[in-house]
Scaffold this motif. Structure first.
Motif, PDB file in Angstrom:
ATOM      1  N   VAL A  51       0.812  -1.094  -0.113  1.00 30.41           N
ATOM      2  CA  VAL A  51       0.121   0.148  -0.196  1.00 30.41           C
ATOM      3  C   VAL A  51       0.943   1.217  -0.024  1.00 30.41           C
ATOM      4  O   VAL A  51       1.608   1.454   0.659  1.00 30.41           O
ATOM      5  CB  VAL A  51      -1.015  -0.094   1.491  1.00 30.41           C
ATOM      6  CG1 VAL A  51      -1.652   1.269   1.293  1.00 30.41           C
ATOM      7  CG2 VAL A  51      -2.004  -1.034   1.211  1.00 30.41           C
ATOM      8  N   LEU A  52       0.415   1.992  -0.891  1.00 26.00           N
ATOM      9  CA  LEU A  52       1.170   3.450  -0.912  1.00 26.00           C
ATOM     10  C   LEU A  52       0.425   4.554  -0.516  1.00 26.00           C
ATOM     11  O   LEU A  52      -0.895   4.725  -1.008  1.00 26.00           O
ATOM     12  CB  LEU A  52       1.765   3.844  -2.269  1.00 26.00           C
ATOM     13  CG  LEU A  52       2.005   5.245  -2.734  1.00 26.00           C
ATOM     14  CD1 LEU A  52       3.406   5.701  -1.763  1.00 26.00           C
ATOM     15  CD2 LEU A  52       2.103   5.448  -4.134  1.00 26.00           C
ATOM     16  N   VAL A  53       0.673   5.111   0.627  1.00 30.83           N
ATOM     17  CA  VAL A  53      -0.231   6.078   1.411  1.00 30.83           C
ATOM     18  C   VAL A  53       0.481   7.511   0.847  1.00 30.83           C
ATOM     19  O   VAL A  53       1.558   7.794   1.194  1.00 30.83           O
ATOM     20  CB  VAL A  53      -0.389   6.081   2.865  1.00 30.83           C
ATOM     21  CG1 VAL A  53      -0.919   7.140   3.269  1.00 30.83           C
ATOM     22  CG2 VAL A  53      -0.852   4.581   3.033  1.00 30.83           C
ATOM     23  N   ILE A  54      -0.398   8.528   0.319  1.00 29.54           N
ATOM     24  CA  ILE A  54      -0.084   9.837   0.060  1.00 29.54           C
ATOM     25  C   ILE A  54      -0.505  10.884   1.147  1.00 29.54           C
ATOM     26  O   ILE A  54      -1.781  11.021   1.312  1.00 29.54           O
ATOM     27  CB  ILE A  54      -0.439  10.221  -1.460  1.00 29.54           C
ATOM     28  CG1 ILE A  54       0.226   9.171  -2.350  1.00 29.54           C
ATOM     29  CG2 ILE A  54       0.067  11.717  -1.582  1.00 29.54           C
ATOM     30  CD1 ILE A  54      -0.385   9.220  -3.920  1.00 29.54           C
ATOM     31  N   ILE A  72       4.298  -0.855   3.253  1.00 32.50           N
ATOM     32  CA  ILE A  72       3.878   0.291   3.458  1.00 32.50           C
ATOM     33  C   ILE A  72       4.670   1.253   3.255  1.00 32.50           C
ATOM     34  O   ILE A  72       5.718   1.340   3.764  1.00 32.50           O
ATOM     35  CB  ILE A  72       3.094   0.714   4.810  1.00 32.50           C
ATOM     36  CG1 ILE A  72       2.215  -0.225   5.260  1.00 32.50           C
ATOM     37  CG2 ILE A  72       2.603   2.095   4.921  1.00 32.50           C
ATOM     38  CD1 ILE A  72       1.726  -0.319   6.791  1.00 32.50           C
ATOM     39  N   LEU A  73       4.244   2.096   2.111  1.00 31.58           N
ATOM     40  CA  LEU A  73       5.083   3.477   1.696  1.00 31.58           C
ATOM     41  C   LEU A  73       4.560   4.620   2.047  1.00 31.58           C
ATOM     42  O   LEU A  73       3.279   4.687   1.467  1.00 31.58           O
ATOM     43  CB  LEU A  73       5.587   3.174   0.124  1.00 31.58           C
ATOM     44  CG  LEU A  73       6.320   4.493  -0.351  1.00 31.58           C
ATOM     45  CD1 LEU A  73       7.580   4.703   0.553  1.00 31.58           C
ATOM     46  CD2 LEU A  73       6.612   4.303  -1.893  1.00 31.58           C
ATOM     47  N   LEU A  74       5.130   5.635   2.769  1.00 32.77           N
ATOM     48  CA  LEU A  74       4.392   6.705   2.989  1.00 32.77           C
ATOM     49  C   LEU A  74       5.066   7.943   2.254  1.00 32.77           C
ATOM     50  O   LEU A  74       6.358   7.965   2.377  1.00 32.77           O
ATOM     51  CB  LEU A  74       4.469   6.942   4.540  1.00 32.77           C
ATOM     52  CG  LEU A  74       3.843   8.204   5.061  1.00 32.77           C
ATOM     53  CD1 LEU A  74       2.231   8.362   4.564  1.00 32.77           C
ATOM     54  CD2 LEU A  74       4.087   8.361   6.465  1.00 32.77           C
ATOM     55  N   LYS A 123       8.011  14.828   7.429  1.00 30.90           N
ATOM     56  CA  LYS A 123       6.892  14.615   8.115  1.00 30.90           C
ATOM     57  C   LYS A 123       6.529  12.983   8.099  1.00 30.90           C
ATOM     58  O   LYS A 123       6.068  12.555   9.009  1.00 30.90           O
ATOM     59  CB  LYS A 123       5.628  15.140   7.488  1.00 30.90           C
ATOM     60  CG  LYS A 123       5.864  16.791   7.808  1.00 30.90           C
ATOM     61  CD  LYS A 123       4.471  17.471   7.143  1.00 30.90           C
ATOM     62  CE  LYS A 123       4.471  18.992   7.543  1.00 30.90           C
ATOM     63  NZ  LYS A 123       3.107  19.397   6.925  1.00 30.90           N
ATOM     64  N   CYS A 124       6.734  12.284   6.866  1.00 29.53           N
ATOM     65  CA  CYS A 124       6.719  11.088   6.768  1.00 29.53           C
ATOM     66  C   CYS A 124       7.642  10.422   7.784  1.00 29.53           C
ATOM     67  O   CYS A 124       7.270   9.217   8.407  1.00 29.53           O
ATOM     68  CB  CYS A 124       6.921  10.450   5.269  1.00 29.53           C
ATOM     69  SG  CYS A 124       5.742  11.536   3.902  1.00 29.53           S
ATOM     70  N   ASP A 125       8.942  10.756   7.848  1.00 29.84           N
ATOM     71  CA  ASP A 125       9.768   9.970   8.429  1.00 29.84           C
ATOM     72  C   ASP A 125       9.384  10.018  10.044  1.00 29.84           C
ATOM     73  O   ASP A 125       9.693   9.067  10.923  1.00 29.84           O
ATOM     74  CB  ASP A 125      10.994  10.667   8.435  1.00 29.84           C
ATOM     75  CG  ASP A 125      12.045  10.629   7.062  1.00 29.84           C
ATOM     76  OD1 ASP A 125      11.718   9.558   6.325  1.00 29.84           O
ATOM     77  OD2 ASP A 125      12.712  11.408   6.577  1.00 29.84           O
ATOM     78  N   ARG A 126       8.695  11.032  10.691  1.00 31.72           N
ATOM     79  CA  ARG A 126       8.406  11.301  11.910  1.00 31.72           C
ATOM     80  C   ARG A 126       7.236  10.323  12.205  1.00 31.72           C
ATOM     81  O   ARG A 126       7.329   9.667  13.235  1.00 31.72           O
ATOM     82  CB  ARG A 126       7.761  12.615  11.943  1.00 31.72           C
ATOM     83  CG  ARG A 126       7.663  12.984  13.623  1.00 31.72           C
ATOM     84  CD  ARG A 126       7.524  14.359  13.880  1.00 31.72           C
ATOM     85  NE  ARG A 126       6.278  14.998  13.036  1.00 31.72           N
ATOM     86  CZ  ARG A 126       6.422  16.180  12.503  1.00 31.72           C
ATOM     87  NH1 ARG A 126       7.601  16.738  12.382  1.00 31.72           N
ATOM     88  NH2 ARG A 126       5.455  16.660  12.133  1.00 31.72           N
ATOM     89  N   GLN A 182       8.474   2.231   5.032  1.00 37.60           N
ATOM     90  CA  GLN A 182       9.353   3.256   3.853  1.00 37.60           C
ATOM     91  C   GLN A 182       8.750   4.661   3.478  1.00 37.60           C
ATOM     92  O   GLN A 182       7.462   4.752   4.027  1.00 37.60           O
ATOM     93  CB  GLN A 182       9.476   2.488   2.608  1.00 37.60           C
ATOM     94  CG  GLN A 182       9.781   0.952   2.548  1.00 37.60           C
ATOM     95  CD  GLN A 182       9.741   0.395   1.260  1.00 37.60           C
ATOM     96  OE1 GLN A 182      10.407   0.855   0.207  1.00 37.60           O
ATOM     97  NE2 GLN A 182       9.120  -0.728   1.164  1.00 37.60           N
ATOM     98  N   THR A 183       9.564   5.473   3.474  1.00 38.35           N
ATOM     99  CA  THR A 183       9.073   6.853   3.224  1.00 38.35           C
ATOM    100  C   THR A 183       9.853   7.264   2.106  1.00 38.35           C
ATOM    101  O   THR A 183      10.933   7.098   1.568  1.00 38.35           O
ATOM    102  CB  THR A 183       9.398   7.749   4.239  1.00 38.35           C
ATOM    103  OG1 THR A 183      10.778   7.871   4.521  1.00 38.35           O
ATOM    104  CG2 THR A 183       8.728   7.246   5.695  1.00 38.35           C
ATOM    105  N   GLU A 184       9.018   8.456   1.301  1.00 35.64           N
ATOM    106  CA  GLU A 184       9.674   8.841   0.149  1.00 35.64           C
ATOM    107  C   GLU A 184       9.099  10.499  -0.110  1.00 35.64           C
ATOM    108  O   GLU A 184       7.827  10.651   0.634  1.00 35.64           O
ATOM    109  CB  GLU A 184       9.068   8.249  -1.101  1.00 35.64           C
ATOM    110  CG  GLU A 184      10.091   6.674  -1.395  1.00 35.64           C
ATOM    111  CD  GLU A 184      11.384   6.957  -1.769  1.00 35.64           C
ATOM    112  OE1 GLU A 184      11.819   8.140  -1.902  1.00 35.64           O
ATOM    113  OE2 GLU A 184      12.226   6.087  -1.769  1.00 35.64           O
ATOM    114  N   GLN A 185       9.573  11.327  -0.725  1.00 32.00           N
ATOM    115  CA  GLN A 185       9.278  12.636  -0.960  1.00 32.00           C
ATOM    116  C   GLN A 185       8.440  12.499  -2.415  1.00 32.00           C
ATOM    117  O   GLN A 185       8.992  11.833  -3.346  1.00 32.00           O
ATOM    118  CB  GLN A 185      10.254  13.620  -1.059  1.00 32.00           C
ATOM    119  CG  GLN A 185       9.869  15.021  -1.371  1.00 32.00           C
ATOM    120  CD  GLN A 185       9.583  15.520  -2.710  1.00 32.00           C
ATOM    121  OE1 GLN A 185       9.884  15.017  -3.713  1.00 32.00           O
ATOM    122  NE2 GLN A 185       8.500  16.517  -2.915  1.00 32.00           N
ATOM    123  N   VAL A 186       7.190  13.081  -2.466  1.00 30.42           N
ATOM    124  CA  VAL A 186       6.401  13.234  -3.616  1.00 30.42           C
ATOM    125  C   VAL A 186       5.556  14.573  -3.816  1.00 30.42           C
ATOM    126  O   VAL A 186       5.083  14.760  -2.735  1.00 30.42           O
ATOM    127  CB  VAL A 186       5.791  11.856  -4.070  1.00 30.42           C
ATOM    128  CG1 VAL A 186       4.316  11.892  -3.132  1.00 30.42           C
ATOM    129  CG2 VAL A 186       5.035  11.902  -5.475  1.00 30.42           C
TER     130      VAL A 186
END
Length: 397
Positions: A4-7, A30-32, A39-42, A53-57
């Motif tokens: 699941v990718l959460v935006i 899960i990728l946030l 904010k995702c990292d927190r 997992q976290t990414e910028q988009v």
């Protein structure tokens, strides 16, 4: 098991992702992702049961979304970003070939206009692609639609009137704060009211129609008639409805602050020139107001949201009230977020879970009330949002 990718990385996302991690038997990966990765990292750092997992988009950019999809290969995209971005995310889902879920309907950035038409127009394309798009899977919209579907399935042969009642009796101990994104919240509240009656939409001046309503465990609270997006889908999907309305509580202090901000132009959505730079007043206001995601620690009290329904069963008139009360403090202890974020984030997780389990998988663009309510109702009781029913008592409205 599903990817699941959460935006989005606000309060609702905080709850949804933490609850997904608590259901790791279904959510395997899960990728946030958000415009602001920290904010995702927190959020991810606060989860011990699995690695998120976290990414910028930038969800306004189709190319960035597609690059992220190709990197992660999601089975479902859960869009908890701003409603301005719904169509771009849906375009990306169609282009890549992945199903979609959100909690709020699309609205254009330069106009406070709430309607599902823009997203419903995607239905043929999603159906032909064999993809599911689940719209409005929060509480209201979301749970209120499932409550109505449950009532229609078990308690009514014909639903004639529906009043959705939303009370936040909590206290965040701030002079003025909104419980979710201030820009979206204020745009919603300051628009004209609208309700459905005898096949027509009737418009009212903003917050001009109000009356006290009693809420379980809370008591009487002044409740204001507003337009809310689920009215559009519910009147479409339950054509026997003769009247459908939405009511929400506001304290007098809140309304006084809101009137002052309106009177001085701070709620405007058109750009103004300031020191040679164009700024949007409501976006500036959002920047100086408290972050809704940080209200939880000192929040006391509870919310109460439900559906009050009248109709026919076996030829007899019947009334029915189904509701949930949610404690802000209990929500914070479990997820670190206040109750309004909790009541939206938990249903988003449930909808995603049911999709991954194949229980809510139906190609096309669909609102939550078009799916079987039974598994969702069961999950509500098990995931922290238990519901209660009252039969044949005065609905007040």
């Amino acid at each position: 098991m599903g990817r699941v990718l959460v935006i989005g990385a606000g309060g609702v996302s905080t709850v949804a992702v933490k609850k997904m991690a608590m259901n790791g038997d279904v959510f395997s990966d899960i990728l946030l992702a958000s415009r602001t990765k920290r904010k995702c990292d927190r959020i991810a750092a606060d989860i011990d049961s699995m690695t998120v997992q976290t990414e910028q988009v930038d969800a306004d950019r189709l190319d960035e979304l597609l690059a992220l999809f190709r990197h992660f290969h999601p089975d479902l995209v859960v869009n908890l970003a701003l409603p301005y971005q719904d169509l771009t995310v849906m375009d990306a889902c169609l282009s890549y070939g992945v199903s979609y879920l959100d909690t709020a309907n699309y609205e254009p950035l330069n106009e406070a206009r709430y309607e599902y038409g823009w997203q419903w127009a995607y239905s043929d394309r999603f159906e032909k692609a064999g993809l599911t798009a689940i719209l409005g899977c929060g509480f209201d919209p979301g749970v209120t639609g499932v409550f109505t579907a449950h009532a229609a399935k078990y308690h009514f042969d014909e639903i004639r009137s529906l009043d959705i009642v939303d009370c936040n009796a909590g206290d965040h101990h701030k002079a003025f704060a909104t419980n979710f994104n201030p820009e979206i919240n204020i745009r919603e509240i300051t628009q004209k009211g609208r309700y459905y009656e005898n096949g027509e939409w009737i418009e009212t001046e903003p917050l001009s129609v109000h009356r006290p309503v009693h809420y379980p465990g809370i008591g009487a609270r002044e409740s204001y008639l507003m337009y809310h997006e689920e009215l559009e889908s519910l009147t479409k999907n339950f054509p026997t409805l003769r009247r459908a309305r939405f009511w929400m509580t506001f304290g007098e202090e809140y309304l006084t602050h809101l009137r002052v901000m309106q009177n001085i132009g701070m709620t405007g959505i058109k750009p103004v020139l300031f020191n040679g730079v164009e700024i949007v007043p409501i976006q500036f206001l959002k920047a100086v107001l408290p972050d809704p995601g940080e209200l939880g620690e000192n929040y006391t009290g509870e919310t109460s949201i439900g559906c009050r329904i009248r109709g026919l069963k076996d030829g007899q008139e019947q009334t029915y009230y189904i509701y949930n009360n949610c404690s802000h403090q209990a929500a914070y202890r479990e997820t670190g977020a206040q109750g309004v974020s909790y009541t939206t984030g938990v249903p988003a997780m449930i909808g995603a879970k049911l999709f991954l389990q194949g229980l809510w998988k139906k190609p096309g663009v669909r609102n939550v009330e078009e799916f079987d309510p039974d598994p969702f109702m069961k999950e509500l009781n098990g995931q922290g949002l238990p519901w209660h029913e009252v039969f044949n008592e005065d609905t007040e409205l």
